[in-house]
Design an enzyme around this catalytic site. Structure first.
Site, PDB file in Angstrom:
ATOM      1  N   LYS A  13      46.873  43.665  29.832  1.00 22.42           N
ATOM      2  CA  LYS A  13      46.893  43.928  28.376  1.00 22.42           C
ATOM      3  C   LYS A  13      46.540  45.374  28.062  1.00 22.42           C
ATOM      4  O   LYS A  13      47.211  46.026  27.277  1.00 22.42           O
ATOM      5  CB  LYS A  13      45.863  43.040  27.628  1.00 22.42           C
ATOM      6  CG  LYS A  13      46.121  41.569  27.661  1.00 22.42           C
ATOM      7  CD  LYS A  13      45.148  40.833  26.748  1.00 22.42           C
ATOM      8  CE  LYS A  13      43.688  40.991  27.104  1.00 22.42           C
ATOM      9  NZ  LYS A  13      43.286  40.386  28.381  1.00 22.42           N
ATOM     10  N   ARG A  83      40.287  36.345  20.517  1.00 21.06           N
ATOM     11  CA  ARG A  83      40.029  35.656  21.786  1.00 21.06           C
ATOM     12  C   ARG A  83      39.562  34.227  21.535  1.00 21.06           C
ATOM     13  O   ARG A  83      39.126  33.552  22.472  1.00 21.06           O
ATOM     14  CB  ARG A  83      38.932  36.410  22.533  1.00 21.06           C
ATOM     15  CG  ARG A  83      39.406  37.138  23.791  1.00 21.06           C
ATOM     16  CD  ARG A  83      38.191  37.821  24.344  1.00 21.06           C
ATOM     17  NE  ARG A  83      38.239  38.254  25.676  1.00 21.06           N
ATOM     18  CZ  ARG A  83      38.485  39.504  26.055  1.00 21.06           C
ATOM     19  NH1 ARG A  83      38.819  40.420  25.193  1.00 21.06           N
ATOM     20  NH2 ARG A  83      38.387  39.826  27.324  1.00 21.06           N
ATOM     21  N   ARG A 122      39.955  46.814  40.656  1.00 13.58           N
ATOM     22  CA  ARG A 122      40.152  47.687  39.493  1.00 13.58           C
ATOM     23  C   ARG A 122      39.074  48.773  39.388  1.00 13.58           C
ATOM     24  O   ARG A 122      37.885  48.508  39.533  1.00 13.58           O
ATOM     25  CB  ARG A 122      40.125  46.826  38.223  1.00 13.58           C
ATOM     26  CG  ARG A 122      40.170  47.627  36.937  1.00 13.58           C
ATOM     27  CD  ARG A 122      40.604  46.785  35.783  1.00 13.58           C
ATOM     28  NE  ARG A 122      39.536  45.955  35.245  1.00 13.58           N
ATOM     29  CZ  ARG A 122      39.677  45.199  34.157  1.00 13.58           C
ATOM     30  NH1 ARG A 122      40.832  45.161  33.521  1.00 13.58           N
ATOM     31  NH2 ARG A 122      38.679  44.468  33.723  1.00 13.58           N
ATOM     32  N   ARG A 149      33.899  48.412  36.704  1.00 12.84           N
ATOM     33  CA  ARG A 149      33.240  47.764  35.573  1.00 12.84           C
ATOM     34  C   ARG A 149      32.208  46.774  36.084  1.00 12.84           C
ATOM     35  O   ARG A 149      32.427  46.080  37.062  1.00 12.84           O
ATOM     36  CB  ARG A 149      34.282  47.040  34.708  1.00 12.84           C
ATOM     37  CG  ARG A 149      34.760  47.878  33.552  1.00 12.84           C
ATOM     38  CD  ARG A 149      35.866  47.242  32.799  1.00 12.84           C
ATOM     39  NE  ARG A 149      35.591  45.881  32.361  1.00 12.84           N
ATOM     40  CZ  ARG A 149      36.404  45.203  31.551  1.00 12.84           C
ATOM     41  NH1 ARG A 149      37.510  45.758  31.106  1.00 12.84           N
ATOM     42  NH2 ARG A 149      36.102  43.979  31.177  1.00 12.84           N
ATOM     43  N   ARG A 160      34.672  34.707  33.467  1.00 10.85           N
ATOM     44  CA  ARG A 160      35.599  35.225  32.445  1.00 10.85           C
ATOM     45  C   ARG A 160      36.887  34.405  32.431  1.00 10.85           C
ATOM     46  O   ARG A 160      37.451  34.153  31.376  1.00 10.85           O
ATOM     47  CB  ARG A 160      35.882  36.714  32.705  1.00 10.85           C
ATOM     48  CG  ARG A 160      34.687  37.586  32.326  1.00 10.85           C
ATOM     49  CD  ARG A 160      34.715  38.919  33.018  1.00 10.85           C
ATOM     50  NE  ARG A 160      35.838  39.748  32.629  1.00 10.85           N
ATOM     51  CZ  ARG A 160      36.324  40.737  33.375  1.00 10.85           C
ATOM     52  NH1 ARG A 160      35.800  40.995  34.564  1.00 10.85           N
ATOM     53  NH2 ARG A 160      37.311  41.455  32.945  1.00 10.85           N
TER      54      ARG A 160
END
Ligand code: AMP
Length: 204
Positions: A13, A83, A122, A149, A160
Site C-alpha cells: 500500500k 482500518r 523490509r 521498523r 498485525r
C-alpha cells in the site's frame, strides 16, 4: 481523485500510494507515518498510540479519525485508513460534510507468505520513509539511513496479520456493497502492480 488503499500489512500500500500521489498529484495520507511522527515527538497522541503500535494492535478509532479529519484535502490517496468499519463510517461522515465522495477502493491482494517474507526483509528510510529490502545500503531517494521498523519482527507481524483479518478485512465486504471495491493482484514487482492499478483507474 479520491482513493482508499486496502490490503494486509506488507501488501505494498505504502509503495503504491507514493507512486499514485506523484503520478496523479494526490495528497498521500499514511496514518502509520502520521502516528510514528507523533510517537517520535512524544505528543499526547503519540504517547497514547505507542503502546498499541508496539503490540501490533489498532490505535483506537476516535484518536485516528480525529487525526485525519482536519487534514484531508480535495484529492487524496489514503494509505492504512480506514482500518475498521467504525473508521469507514466516520470517514463517510467527514466526506459528507465536505460533499465529497470516494472514487475507488483498491484492495491489494497478496498471499500470507509474501507478507511475512516482505515485512521480515523490509527497511525504511528514516528520513523520507521510502521502503527498501535488506541488503540495500542507503535510501535511493534521498540518501538517508535505512532502519528496520520496530513492529517488523516475527511476533508483531503475526499480531498485525491477526488484527488485519479481524478488523480490516471486513471492509472488503463493506466496500463491495458500495460497488467501489476493485481487487488488485499485489504479487510481483511494484512496477507491475502499478500498471494493474492504472488499468483499473482507466489511466493506462
Ligand atoms: P502501518 O504503517 O500502516 O503498518 O501502521 C503501523 C501501525 O500504526 C499499525 O500496526 C497500528 O498500530 C497503527 N495504525 C496505522 N493506521 C491505523 C489506523 N487507521 N487505525 C488504527 N491504527 C492504525
Amino acid at each position: 481523485m479520491r482513493i482508499i488503499l486496502l490490503g494486509a500489512p506488507g501488501s505494498g500500500k505504502g509503495t503504491q500510494a507514493v507512486v499514485l500521489a506523484k503520478e496523479f498529484d494526490l495528497q498521500h495520507v499514511s496514518t502509520g507515518d502520521l502516528l510514528r511522527a507523533e510517537v517520535a515527538v512524544q505528543s499526547e497522541l503519540g504517547k497514547k498510540a505507542k503502546e498499541f503500535m508496539d503490540r501490533g494492535e489498532l490505535v483506537p478509532d476516535a484518536l485516528v479519525v480525529k487525526m485525519i479529519a482536519s487534514r484531508l484535502q480535495k484529492d487524496f490517496v489514503l494509505d492504512g485508513f480506514p482500518r475498521s468499519i467504525g473508521q469507514a463510517e466516520a470517514l463517510e461522515k467527514v466526506l459528507a460534510e465536505k460533499k465529497s465522495l470516494i472514487d475507488f477502493v483498491l484492495n491489494i491482494v497478496v498471499s500470507d507468505e509474501t507478507v511475512v517474507s516482505r515485512l521480515g526483509r523490509r527497511l525504511v528510510c528514516g528520513n523520507c520513509k521510502a521502503v527498501f529490502k535488506e541488503g540495500v545500503a542507503k535510501c535511493g531517494e534521498c540518501g538517508g539511513a535505512l532502519v528496520k521498523r520496530k513492529d517488523d519482527n516475527p511476533e508483531t507481524i503475526r499480531d498485525r496479520l491477526r488484527v488485519y483479518r479481524e478488523k480490516t478485512k471486513p471492509l472488503e465486504d463493506y466496500y463491495e456493497k458500495t460497488g467501489l471495491l476493485k481487487n488488485i493482484d499485489g504479487e510481483g514487482s511494484s512496477e507491475e502492480v502499478f500498471e494493474r492499478i492504472k488499468k483499473v483507474l482507466g489511466k493506462d
